[in-house]
Design a protein around this motif. Structure first.
Motif, PDB file in Angstrom:
ATOM      1  N   ASP A  25      33.852  50.010  40.981  1.00 23.92           N
ATOM      2  CA  ASP A  25      35.774  49.738  41.369  1.00 23.92           C
ATOM      3  C   ASP A  25      36.425  50.134  42.140  1.00 23.92           C
ATOM      4  O   ASP A  25      36.575  51.337  40.732  1.00 23.92           O
ATOM      5  N   PHE A  26      36.876  49.835  43.034  1.00 23.48           N
ATOM      6  CA  PHE A  26      38.191  50.873  43.382  1.00 23.48           C
ATOM      7  C   PHE A  26      39.694  50.343  43.690  1.00 23.48           C
ATOM      8  O   PHE A  26      39.689  48.712  44.092  1.00 23.48           O
ATOM      9  N   ASP A  27      40.655  50.954  43.271  1.00 19.36           N
ATOM     10  CA  ASP A  27      41.897  50.527  43.354  1.00 19.36           C
ATOM     11  C   ASP A  27      42.947  50.543  44.275  1.00 19.36           C
ATOM     12  O   ASP A  27      42.872  52.090  45.534  1.00 19.36           O
ATOM     13  N   ILE A  28      43.388  49.907  45.159  1.00 17.02           N
ATOM     14  CA  ILE A  28      43.922  50.656  46.320  1.00 17.02           C
ATOM     15  C   ILE A  28      45.136  49.990  46.350  1.00 17.02           C
ATOM     16  O   ILE A  28      45.666  48.863  45.626  1.00 17.02           O
ATOM     17  N   GLY A  29      46.714  50.801  46.321  1.00 18.64           N
ATOM     18  CA  GLY A  29      47.859  50.609  46.349  1.00 18.64           C
ATOM     19  C   GLY A  29      48.572  50.222  47.724  1.00 18.64           C
ATOM     20  O   GLY A  29      48.481  51.225  48.422  1.00 18.64           O
ATOM     21  N   HIS A  57      30.744  47.667  46.822  1.00 23.10           N
ATOM     22  CA  HIS A  57      31.674  47.986  46.343  1.00 23.10           C
ATOM     23  C   HIS A  57      32.804  46.904  45.889  1.00 23.10           C
ATOM     24  O   HIS A  57      32.551  45.899  46.434  1.00 23.10           O
ATOM     25  N   ARG A  58      33.951  46.679  45.109  1.00 23.81           N
ATOM     26  CA  ARG A  58      34.765  46.025  44.843  1.00 23.81           C
ATOM     27  C   ARG A  58      36.003  46.891  44.990  1.00 23.81           C
ATOM     28  O   ARG A  58      36.299  47.654  44.363  1.00 23.81           O
ATOM     29  N   PHE A  59      37.236  46.403  45.672  1.00 29.17           N
ATOM     30  CA  PHE A  59      38.354  46.691  46.001  1.00 29.17           C
ATOM     31  C   PHE A  59      39.227  46.023  45.089  1.00 29.17           C
ATOM     32  O   PHE A  59      39.152  44.412  45.424  1.00 29.17           O
ATOM     33  N   GLU A  60      40.041  46.697  44.474  1.00 25.62           N
ATOM     34  CA  GLU A  60      41.486  45.534  43.670  1.00 25.62           C
ATOM     35  C   GLU A  60      42.793  45.880  44.105  1.00 25.62           C
ATOM     36  O   GLU A  60      43.052  47.369  44.249  1.00 25.62           O
ATOM     37  N   GLY A  61      43.323  45.192  44.870  1.00 25.16           N
ATOM     38  CA  GLY A  61      44.311  45.702  45.699  1.00 25.16           C
ATOM     39  C   GLY A  61      46.119  45.526  44.831  1.00 25.16           C
ATOM     40  O   GLY A  61      45.906  44.658  43.556  1.00 25.16           O
ATOM     41  N   HIS A  62      47.199  46.717  44.949  1.00 25.32           N
ATOM     42  CA  HIS A  62      47.795  46.748  44.291  1.00 25.32           C
ATOM     43  C   HIS A  62      48.903  46.757  44.964  1.00 25.32           C
ATOM     44  O   HIS A  62      49.218  47.665  45.588  1.00 25.32           O
ATOM     45  N   PHE A  63      49.786  45.261  44.688  1.00 25.53           N
ATOM     46  CA  PHE A  63      51.207  45.682  46.014  1.00 25.53           C
ATOM     47  C   PHE A  63      52.278  45.699  44.897  1.00 25.53           C
ATOM     48  O   PHE A  63      53.017  45.383  44.081  1.00 25.53           O
ATOM     49  N   LEU A  64      53.188  46.728  45.415  1.00 21.80           N
ATOM     50  CA  LEU A  64      54.004  48.067  44.164  1.00 21.80           C
ATOM     51  C   LEU A  64      54.843  48.491  45.483  1.00 21.80           C
ATOM     52  O   LEU A  64      54.600  48.653  46.758  1.00 21.80           O
ATOM     53  N   THR A  65      55.670  49.029  44.999  1.00 16.96           N
ATOM     54  CA  THR A  65      57.611  49.150  45.710  1.00 16.96           C
ATOM     55  C   THR A  65      57.349  50.833  46.081  1.00 16.96           C
ATOM     56  O   THR A  65      56.313  51.157  44.865  1.00 16.96           O
ATOM     57  N   GLN A  66      57.588  51.428  46.253  1.00 17.33           N
ATOM     58  CA  GLN A  66      58.030  53.024  46.385  1.00 17.33           C
ATOM     59  C   GLN A  66      57.487  54.309  45.002  1.00 17.33           C
ATOM     60  O   GLN A  66      56.554  54.423  45.075  1.00 17.33           O
ATOM     61  N   ARG A  67      58.501  53.611  44.475  1.00 14.44           N
ATOM     62  CA  ARG A  67      58.597  54.600  42.899  1.00 14.44           C
ATOM     63  C   ARG A  67      57.741  53.469  42.393  1.00 14.44           C
ATOM     64  O   ARG A  67      56.436  54.870  41.154  1.00 14.44           O
ATOM     65  N   GLN A  68      56.957  52.232  41.857  1.00 16.38           N
ATOM     66  CA  GLN A  68      55.682  51.815  41.450  1.00 16.38           C
ATOM     67  C   GLN A  68      54.586  52.690  41.552  1.00 16.38           C
ATOM     68  O   GLN A  68      53.674  53.492  41.484  1.00 16.38           O
TER      69      GLN A  68
END
Length: 565
Positions: A25-29, A57-68
């Motif tokens: 499992d991988f996290d992509i920002g 593999h499983r890729f999970e997206g995290h949609f964030l602001t620049q500070r986050q």
């Protein structure tokens, strides 16, 4: 027991089966500058293609602001990040490894796919950035690459300072800036290029409501700045090399309408120079941080230099204080010495004058006594009335001359007598009457021009001064063997009385005028000798002044005495 022996192998097998799934499992920002929903819609195709290319593999997206994103990178909770090049450079210290560059379909080049735009309301009448001075202009934040940094850099290159604007950093999403501009809450807005076109295509705003400034191109999107490198897909920290190769290959294989969506990593020199110009990024150390580094690295030498400088400053202060104190002492002593020298000079002159007065009085008393004795004898032996009257007049004048000599000696060696009230006009008239026969004998017309009034002073001293001045003039006429006019004037002056003696007997040598008040006159022109010096000293002792000057035909002596002299 039998059930326990059968249960434990099953549990262990299940745990072993689940362990590889958690490891894959991988996290992509993703930097969501238009908000989470819009970013999820934009980047979901990328996640789907990765799942298809890498089914294990499983890729999970995290949609964030620049500070986050910055916070998640600092925590180490992301494996990959998709962001703009400036954000990549700013976070290079987090161990980012650039795998691929985004080829924006609207531009088609990894090197030229990010720009900024400066927008104003179409009805505002603003056509030049200079007109925004003092007005409110919005941006996402002060490190937003596609908006604030690029537009502000372009303004600076044109000689404009965005600090003269009232900047308002509204944060994410970028869409809010256009809404604020449309509603009149802002006079201008700095946005990434193509944001307005996307919102128009989505039916969120109308293109006719906005106008761009500093337009460099309108195709495929209106932009106010040059184009800069595009977004990057980067790995964070230590990731399996095999996975990185597979992931990079999957990214480079993605296409849209037969055109690739990702390209090879590119150099970001231009972005790094821009950030360095704004004191951002690893290549640009802020002044305070640079100062701190210097202080920490060389604090021993700096402390020693500071102590030496402090010692020099203290020494300078001490020397300056000593110098000022000694200068004041020197000036005081110098003034005291000058005062003593002046007193000594006056004492010498007074002593000389007293000695001369004593000698003159002694020498003159003898002939005056003889003249008085002969006059008294003549008065006794003659019987003619006119002769007796003449001898009596001679005796009285010799007695008066002896009194003048006594007063002269007293004034030269002792303090003046006390002042008293007298009439200056009467004193002048008496002098003219007494010196009238002498003037007539020398064919000199003596004029007396006075004003009535009363003064308070030492009348005999005033009489002595005027007698000396008038006598000097008469002597000058006699020596020149010429007739003329001698005038004695009296008038009120500011704060006192002014006596004027004028003649037409030819004038006085300049040397005598220069020596007046300093020493005895060097010559005896016009009968000027010790009498003039005595007159000058008497005028000073009475608080007045005596001034002597040559006119075109003779000499003018002006004596000023205060009301109370």
């Amino acid at each position: 027991m039998i059930w326990n022996k059968l249960l434990w192998p099953l549990v262990l097998a299940a745990l072993l089966a689940q362990a590889p799934a958690r490891a894959d499992d991988f996290d992509i920002g993703f930097l969501a500058f238009r908000g989470e929903a819009r970013a999820r819609e934009e980047w979901s195709p990328l996640l789907d293609s990765l799942h298809q290319a890498l089914p294990g593999h499983r890729f999970e997206g995290h949609f964030l602001t620049q500070r986050q994103l910055d916070r998640r990178l600092a925590e180490g909770s992301l494996d990959f990040v998709v962001t703009n090049p400036a954000h990549f450079v700013l976070n290079r210290g987090q161990g980012l490894n650039w795998l691929a560059s985004w080829l924006d379909p609207r531009f088609g080049s990894a090197r030229e796919s990010v720009a900024g735009s400066l927008w104003v309301h179409a009805d505002s009448g603003i056509t030049h950035p200079e007109q925004l001075t003092g007005r409110r202009v919005g941006a996402i934040h002060d490190q937003a690459f596609g908006g604030y940094l690029l537009v502000a850099e372009q303004l600076r290159r044109q000689g404009l300072d965005p600090a003269r604007w009232q900047m308002q950093f509204a944060g994410y999403p970028a869409d809010a800036l256009l809404y604020l501009l449309r509603d009149g809450a802002l006079s201008g807005a700095m946005l990434p290029a193509c944001v307005l076109e996307s919102m128009v295509a989505e039916g969120l705003v109308a293109r006719a409501e906005f106008r761009a400034l500093m337009v460099q191109s309108e195709s495929p999107c209106v932009r106010s700045t040059p184009l800069y490198p595009g977004w990057s897909f980067a790995a964070v920290g230590q990731v399996d090399e095999g996975l990185l190769r597979s992931l990079t290959r999957a990214l480079l294989d993605q296409e849209q309408d037969g055109r690739p969506l990702w390209g090879a990593p590119i150099r970001l020199d231009e972005v790094e120079r821009l950030l360095a110009g704004w004191q951002l990024g690893p290549g640009a150390t802020p002044p305070l941080q640079l100062l701190r580094q210097v202080l920490v690295r060389h604090w021993q030498w700096l402390a020693a230099a500071g102590l030496v400088l402090l010692a020099l400053v203290l020494h300078h202060v001490r020397v300056s204080r000593l110098l000022r104190r000694r200068t004041r002492e020197r000036d005081r002593l110098h003034g005291l010495i000058q005062h003593k020298e002046q007193e000594l000079a006056r004492a010498r002159q007074a002593t000389l004058l007293g000695e001369m007065a004593t000698g003159l009085a002694h020498e003159l008393n003898q002939p005056l006594s003889a003249i008085q004795a002969y006059a008294q004898a003549g008065e006794l032996v003659t019987e003619e009335a006119r002769s007796r009257e003449a001898f009596g007049q001679i005796s009285r004048e010799t007695e008066r001359g002896a009194a003048i000599i006594r007063r002269f000696r007293q004034w030269a060696t002792q303090p003046l007598p006390g002042p008293a009230a007298f009439e200056p006009a009467a004193l002048c008239q008496a002098l003219c009457e007494r010196l009238g026969p002498r003037a007539e004998a020398g064919q000199v017309r003596l004029c007396c021009d006075t004003e009535p009034g009363e003064a308070y002073g030492v009348a005999p001293a005033v009489e002595q001064i005027l007698t000396n001045l008038l006598g000097n003039s008469l002597d000058a006429y006699r020596r020149q063997q010429r007739a003329g006019t001698l005038r004695l004037g009296l008038s009120r002056a500011d704060g006192g009385w002014c006596y004027v003696v004028e003649d037409s007997a030819g004038g006085v040598e300049q040397g005598v005028l220069d020596a007046l008040g300093q020493s005895l006159p060097a010559s005896r022109v016009h009968g000027l000798g010790i009498g003039l010096l005595v007159s000058y000293r008497l005028a000073q002792r009475l608080g007045g002044r005596l001034r002597l000057e040559n006119t075109g035909w003779g000499t003018r002596a002006e004596l000023f005495l205060p009301e109370e002299a």
